[in-house]
Design an enzyme around this catalytic site. Structure first.
Site, PDB file in Angstrom:
ATOM      1  N   SER A  18      52.181  39.211 -16.802  1.00  0.00           N
ATOM      2  CA  SER A  18      51.687  39.621 -15.482  1.00  0.00           C
ATOM      3  C   SER A  18      50.189  39.386 -15.300  1.00  0.00           C
ATOM      4  CB  SER A  18      51.993  41.108 -15.265  1.00  0.00           C
ATOM      5  OG  SER A  18      51.660  41.851 -16.420  1.00  0.00           O
ATOM      6  N   TYR A 162      44.364  48.145 -34.162  1.00  0.00           N
ATOM      7  CA  TYR A 162      44.548  46.819 -33.553  1.00  0.00           C
ATOM      8  C   TYR A 162      44.514  45.736 -34.625  1.00  0.00           C
ATOM      9  CZ  TYR A 162      43.721  42.917 -30.294  1.00  0.00           C
ATOM     10  OH  TYR A 162      43.812  41.739 -29.580  1.00  0.00           O
ATOM     11  N   ALA A 164      45.073  46.067 -37.820  1.00  0.00           N
ATOM     12  CA  ALA A 164      46.260  46.203 -38.685  1.00  0.00           C
ATOM     13  C   ALA A 164      47.487  45.608 -38.004  1.00  0.00           C
ATOM     14  CB  ALA A 164      46.506  47.673 -39.011  1.00  0.00           C
ATOM     15  N   LYS A 166      47.564  43.289 -35.740  1.00  0.00           N
ATOM     16  CA  LYS A 166      47.441  41.832 -35.595  1.00  0.00           C
ATOM     17  C   LYS A 166      47.548  41.136 -36.957  1.00  0.00           C
ATOM     18  CE  LYS A 166      47.009  41.585 -31.097  1.00  0.00           C
ATOM     19  NZ  LYS A 166      47.999  40.876 -30.273  1.00  0.00           N
TER      20      LYS A 166
HETATM   21  N1  LIG Z   1      41.362  38.911 -24.353  1.00  0.00           N
HETATM   22  C1  LIG Z   1      40.968  38.747 -25.606  1.00  0.00           C
HETATM   23  O1  LIG Z   1      39.762  38.609 -25.891  1.00  0.00           O
HETATM   24  C2  LIG Z   1      41.997  38.677 -26.707  1.00  0.00           C
HETATM   25  C3  LIG Z   1      41.514  38.354 -27.989  1.00  0.00           C
HETATM   26  C4  LIG Z   1      42.425  38.282 -29.032  1.00  0.00           C
HETATM   27  C5  LIG Z   1      43.758  38.524 -28.809  1.00  0.00           C
HETATM   28  N2  LIG Z   1      44.188  38.847 -27.555  1.00  0.00           N
HETATM   29  C6  LIG Z   1      45.631  39.106 -27.411  1.00  0.00           C
HETATM   30  O2  LIG Z   1      46.155  38.314 -26.368  1.00  0.00           O
HETATM   31  C7  LIG Z   1      47.255  39.005 -25.760  1.00  0.00           C
HETATM   32  C8  LIG Z   1      47.017  39.082 -24.259  1.00  0.00           C
HETATM   33  O3  LIG Z   1      45.789  39.766 -24.048  1.00  0.00           O
HETATM   34  P1  LIG Z   1      45.007  39.737 -22.655  1.00  0.00           P
HETATM   35  O4  LIG Z   1      43.580  39.628 -22.959  1.00  0.00           O
HETATM   36  O5  LIG Z   1      45.639  38.793 -21.725  1.00  0.00           O
HETATM   37  O6  LIG Z   1      45.281  41.246 -22.199  1.00  0.00           O
HETATM   38  P2  LIG Z   1      45.420  41.883 -20.752  1.00  0.00           P
HETATM   39  O7  LIG Z   1      44.677  41.095 -19.750  1.00  0.00           O
HETATM   40  O8  LIG Z   1      45.085  43.313 -20.960  1.00  0.00           O
HETATM   41  O9  LIG Z   1      46.986  41.732 -20.449  1.00  0.00           O
HETATM   42  C9  LIG Z   1      47.900  42.362 -21.308  1.00  0.00           C
HETATM   43  C10 LIG Z   1      49.292  41.961 -20.924  1.00  0.00           C
HETATM   44  O10 LIG Z   1      50.195  42.595 -21.843  1.00  0.00           O
HETATM   45  C11 LIG Z   1      51.124  43.361 -21.100  1.00  0.00           C
HETATM   46  N3  LIG Z   1      51.511  44.566 -21.832  1.00  0.00           N
HETATM   47  C12 LIG Z   1      50.711  45.518 -22.367  1.00  0.00           C
HETATM   48  N4  LIG Z   1      51.472  46.474 -22.931  1.00  0.00           N
HETATM   49  C13 LIG Z   1      52.762  46.119 -22.740  1.00  0.00           C
HETATM   50  C14 LIG Z   1      54.005  46.691 -23.091  1.00  0.00           C
HETATM   51  N5  LIG Z   1      54.085  47.845 -23.749  1.00  0.00           N
HETATM   52  N6  LIG Z   1      55.139  46.040 -22.735  1.00  0.00           N
HETATM   53  C15 LIG Z   1      55.079  44.871 -22.063  1.00  0.00           C
HETATM   54  N7  LIG Z   1      53.937  44.281 -21.688  1.00  0.00           N
HETATM   55  C16 LIG Z   1      52.789  44.905 -22.032  1.00  0.00           C
HETATM   56  C17 LIG Z   1      50.442  43.713 -19.800  1.00  0.00           C
HETATM   57  O11 LIG Z   1      51.454  43.980 -18.840  1.00  0.00           O
HETATM   58  P3  LIG Z   1      51.254  44.987 -17.572  1.00  0.00           P
HETATM   59  O12 LIG Z   1      49.927  44.670 -16.959  1.00  0.00           O
HETATM   60  O13 LIG Z   1      52.418  44.619 -16.701  1.00  0.00           O
HETATM   61  O14 LIG Z   1      51.357  46.386 -18.092  1.00  0.00           O
HETATM   62  C18 LIG Z   1      49.663  42.414 -19.523  1.00  0.00           C
HETATM   63  O15 LIG Z   1      50.500  41.446 -18.928  1.00  0.00           O
HETATM   64  C19 LIG Z   1      47.318  40.365 -26.438  1.00  0.00           C
HETATM   65  O16 LIG Z   1      48.289  40.354 -27.464  1.00  0.00           O
HETATM   66  C20 LIG Z   1      45.935  40.534 -27.029  1.00  0.00           C
HETATM   67  O17 LIG Z   1      45.927  41.393 -28.141  1.00  0.00           O
HETATM   68  C21 LIG Z   1      43.347  38.933 -26.505  1.00  0.00           C
END
Ligand SMILES: NC(=O)c1ccc[n+]([C@@H]2O[C@H](COP(=O)([O-])OP(=O)(O)OC[C@H]3O[C@@H](n4cnc5c(N)ncnc54)[C@H](OP(=O)(O)O)[C@@H]3O)[C@@H](O)[C@H]2O)c1
Length: 254
Positions: A18, A162, A164, A166
């Protein structure tokens, strides 16, 4: 005749589609010819708007948004079944992207905060992948791409749960790659550093500037940077890559 797009005809499931990186992946796999079913948790309005926009842009391809709370086993199983149905059966690409942070020093962390992060980020690997691995194996061709984090490789202060969770994704990725490699399925992890999404938007500007000065490329990455890597791993060009953790962080740790 024009060359087929890299993901033409591929059936993809993306969790947490989303917003942020997940939404960028959904957009890019569709642009590269795939059919997609993606999940959301709280952001139903954003998920439906994205689905409507993409259905208009790619009317010949399937694009479905489904409720998909990944930390809940029964809910994730229902999501997986509905995603497969919406794709007309069969699966080529699973992107386990949904994730959360609950940053707090370990000494102050409550057990519920630890559990929420572990259940969402690592529990989801079981909850979503288990019902979807057999369709991949049955085809003797497919790929699983797990979104981990540079924190899971290097550790980050204030992010014990987090990090742990990952790191757990990395172990899961390597073990599953060994189990299913001989069955035609590859499994890899993508480890982003700092990426511009809602997840990093809360970092105060001064702190963000300090972080940027520590990154060789001097900037945060974009969700599209990560989506491009995911699309490469989802394509035939990556067919001989498995069990790998590919960091995408502007060289954050060298
Ligand atoms: N941004 C960074 O710097 C970064 C760095 C390293 C790794 N990551 C990883 O990349 C991935 C995406 O991160 P992002 O930055 O895009 O985060 P984000 O903008 O916060 O988006 C998170 C997404 O995960 C969904 N989500 C969260 N909890 C959920 C649950 N319990 N069930 C189903 N969906 C869930 C949210 O859905 P809803 O909005 O519909 O609730 C949203 O679509 C994550 O695994 C994060 O750990 C991000």
């Amino acid at each position: 005749m024009a060359d087929a797009l890299p993901l033409s005809g591929r059936k993809c499931v993306v969790t947490g589609g989303s917003r942020g990186i997940g939404a960028a992946v959904v957009r890019m796999v569709l642009a590269q010819g795939a059919d997609v079913a993606f999940g959301y948790h709280h952001s139903s309005d954003r998920a439906e708007a994205l689905r409507d926009e993409l259905r208009t842009a790619y009317p010949e391809q399937r694009c479905t948004a489904l409720p998909g709370e990944v930390s809940d086993g029964a809910g994730a199983e229902k999501f997986a079944a509905e995603a497969l149905k919406s794709l007309g059966g069969g699966l080529d690409v699973l992107v386990n992207n949904a994730g959360i942070t609950r940053d707090i020093s370990f000494a102050r962390m409550r057990r519920e905060q630890w559990d929420e992060v572990i259940d969402t980020n690592l529990g989801s690997m079981f909850n979503v992948t288990r019902p979807l691995v057999m369709p991949l194996v049955k085809q003797r061709n497919g790929t699983v791409i797990n979104i981990t984090s540079a924190s899971g490789i290097h550790g980050a202060p204030g992010q014990t749960a987090y990090s742990a969770s990952k790191s757990g994704i990395i172990g899961f990725t390597k073990a599953l790659a060994k189990e299913v490699g001989g069955l035609g399925v590859t499994v890899n992890a993508v480890a982003p550093g700092f990426i511009h999404t809602d997840m990093t938007a809360a970092i105060p500007e001064q702190h963000a500037d300090r972080l940027k000065s520590m990154i060789p490329t001097q900037e945060f990455g974009s969700a599209d940077d990560v989506a491009a890597l995911v699309c490469f791993l989802a394509s035939d060009r990556a067919r001989y890559i498995t069990g790998q953790v590919i960091e995408i962080s502007g060289g954050l740790v060298l």
